[in-house]
Design an enzyme around this catalytic site. Structure first.
Site, short mmCIF file in Angstrom:
data_model
loop_
_atom_site.label_atom_id
_atom_site.label_comp_id
_atom_site.label_asym_id
_atom_site.label_seq_id
_atom_site.Cartn_x
_atom_site.Cartn_y
_atom_site.Cartn_z
N TYR A 190 2.63 9.89 0.28
CA TYR A 190 3.62 9.21 1.11
C TYR A 190 5.03 9.41 0.57
O TYR A 190 6.00 9.31 1.32
CB TYR A 190 3.36 7.70 1.17
CG TYR A 190 2.05 7.27 1.76
CD1 TYR A 190 1.20 8.15 2.43
CD2 TYR A 190 1.64 5.94 1.65
CE1 TYR A 190 -0.01 7.73 2.94
CE2 TYR A 190 0.43 5.51 2.17
CZ TYR A 190 -0.39 6.41 2.81
OH TYR A 190 -1.60 5.98 3.32
N ASP B 80 0.84 -1.19 0.00
CA ASP B 80 0.00 0.00 0.00
C ASP B 80 0.88 1.25 0.00
O ASP B 80 1.76 1.41 0.85
CB ASP B 80 -0.89 -0.02 1.25
CG ASP B 80 -1.84 1.17 1.31
OD1 ASP B 80 -2.98 1.04 0.85
OD2 ASP B 80 -1.43 2.24 1.81
N HIS C 228 -8.07 9.33 -1.83
CA HIS C 228 -7.44 9.30 -0.50
C HIS C 228 -8.32 9.94 0.58
O HIS C 228 -8.42 9.43 1.69
CB HIS C 228 -6.08 10.01 -0.58
CG HIS C 228 -5.12 9.56 0.47
ND1 HIS C 228 -3.75 9.62 0.31
CD2 HIS C 228 -5.31 9.05 1.71
CE1 HIS C 228 -3.16 9.16 1.39
NE2 HIS C 228 -4.09 8.81 2.27
N LYS D 227 -3.06 5.87 -4.16
CA LYS D 227 -4.18 6.76 -3.84
C LYS D 227 -4.07 8.10 -4.54
O LYS D 227 -2.96 8.64 -4.70
CB LYS D 227 -4.26 6.97 -2.32
CG LYS D 227 -4.30 5.67 -1.54
CD LYS D 227 -4.31 5.90 -0.04
CE LYS D 227 -4.04 4.58 0.68
NZ LYS D 227 -2.62 4.23 0.71
#
Length: 318
Positions: free
Chosen positions: A55, A50, A115, A84
């Site tokens: 990120y 994931d 997201h 996402k």
């Protein structure tokens, strides 16, 4: 150790998803550390990974997966990759996913999620936006773009994250393709009973992020894994509190996205697949006080956000 891709859940479009995923968010976001962790995870049997644009871990994850593929360790179809759509890309999900695929070095992702139900102005990459960064959310337009990603073959499934029961219902009012997944905070201290019931009714899989309460994150807490009830259940089963928390999530039909780059804890987390809780364990866990850790306060304000309060953001499910 048995490979965890043998334990999967079938999504509403027929795609199978491994029930344990490795989260790749890290505040340090060190590329080499992330790549080593992914390689180690693959050796342990993890097959679900994931990531997200915000990120910053997409390039490292992609490098590790492509290296493992070229070494003959795995084939692309053996792994399930989730990324996402960040809030500043709602105006053009197709271009955003194409950028994600370029960073990953992959031809498709298995799951692409919205997201947050929040739209920011193009180019805003601050996870904690300022008042001037918000834009007007048109979820119908966003979802149309997500459906286009699916039609173009850029992803195998589309879904959402951080959506309340009400927001799921609103999305279903106009969606041609229903979301396959709603990824939300879920753990023994935030059990999401109402949301799970709504999603079950519409055949939407609930995937749990922070299934241990995010003890290693700056915004997280050790309250879940330190809870006396989880400790007592763990003692009974000769397991750890983290394994009990993960087994509880899976017992509710959810997948769990758990982040650790520590070898011992990664093995511990995957070991939760072999732990079966009984009814008395579940009853004990149901008595735990509830407390949402990721509250999303940074997406609320009095002027530019569509959400004045966190009650607005979560539609009073907090």
């Amino acid at each position: 150790m048995r490979n965890i891709y043998m334990r999967q859940v079938r999504l509403n479009n027929g795609v199978w998803m491994p029930v344990v995923g490795l989260g790749t968010y890290s505040s340090e976001n060190d590329s080499e550390t992330t790549q080593q962790a992914v390689r180690m995870a693959l050796q342990m049997g993890y097959r679900h990974f994931d990531t997200a644009k915000i990120y910053g871990s997409e390039p490292a994850l992609g490098n590790a997966l492509r290296s493992a593929i070229s070494d003959g360790m795995i084939q692309r179809e053996d792994v399930f990759v989730t990324s996402k759509l960040w809030s500043s890309d709602h105006h053009d999900p197709v271009s955003a996913l194409e950028e994600t695929l370029q960073k990953l070095g992959l031809e498709y992702v298995d799951l692409y999620l919205v997201h947050w139900p929040v739209k920011l102005k193009p180019g805003v990459l601050n996870p904690v936006p300022g008042e001037e960064d918000f834009d007007i959310l048109d979820l119908q337009s966003t979802w149309l773009g997500m459906e286009k990603c699916l039609a173009m073959g850029l992803c195998r499934c589309i879904g959402v994250s951080n959506f309340s029961s009400r927001k799921v219902q609103q999305l279903l009012d106009f969606a041609t393709v229903p979301p396959a997944v709603n990824q939300v905070e879920m753990h023994p201290m935030w059990r999401q009973r109402k949301l799970r019931e709504v999603c079950r009714k519409h055949n939407i899989h609930v995937s749990a992020y922070s299934p241990l309460g995010a003890p290693g994150n700056c915004w997280g807490s050790t309250a879940v894994v330190d809870h006396p009830i989880l400790k007592s259940v763990a003692l009974k089963h000769k397991a750890t509190p983290a394994q009990v928390a993960l087994a509880w999530g899976m017992s509710k039909g959810s997948s769990v996205i758990v982040k650790s780059f520590n070898q011992r804890r990664m093995k511990e987390n995957i070991g939760a697949l072999h732990l079966a809780l009984d009814d008395s364990d579940t009853l004990k866990i149901q008595k735990m006080e509830e407390w949402k850790i990721m509250r999303g306060d940074f997406f609320t304000n009095e002027t530019t956000s569509p959400y004045r309060t966190i009650q607005d953001l979560w539609d009073d499910e907090i």
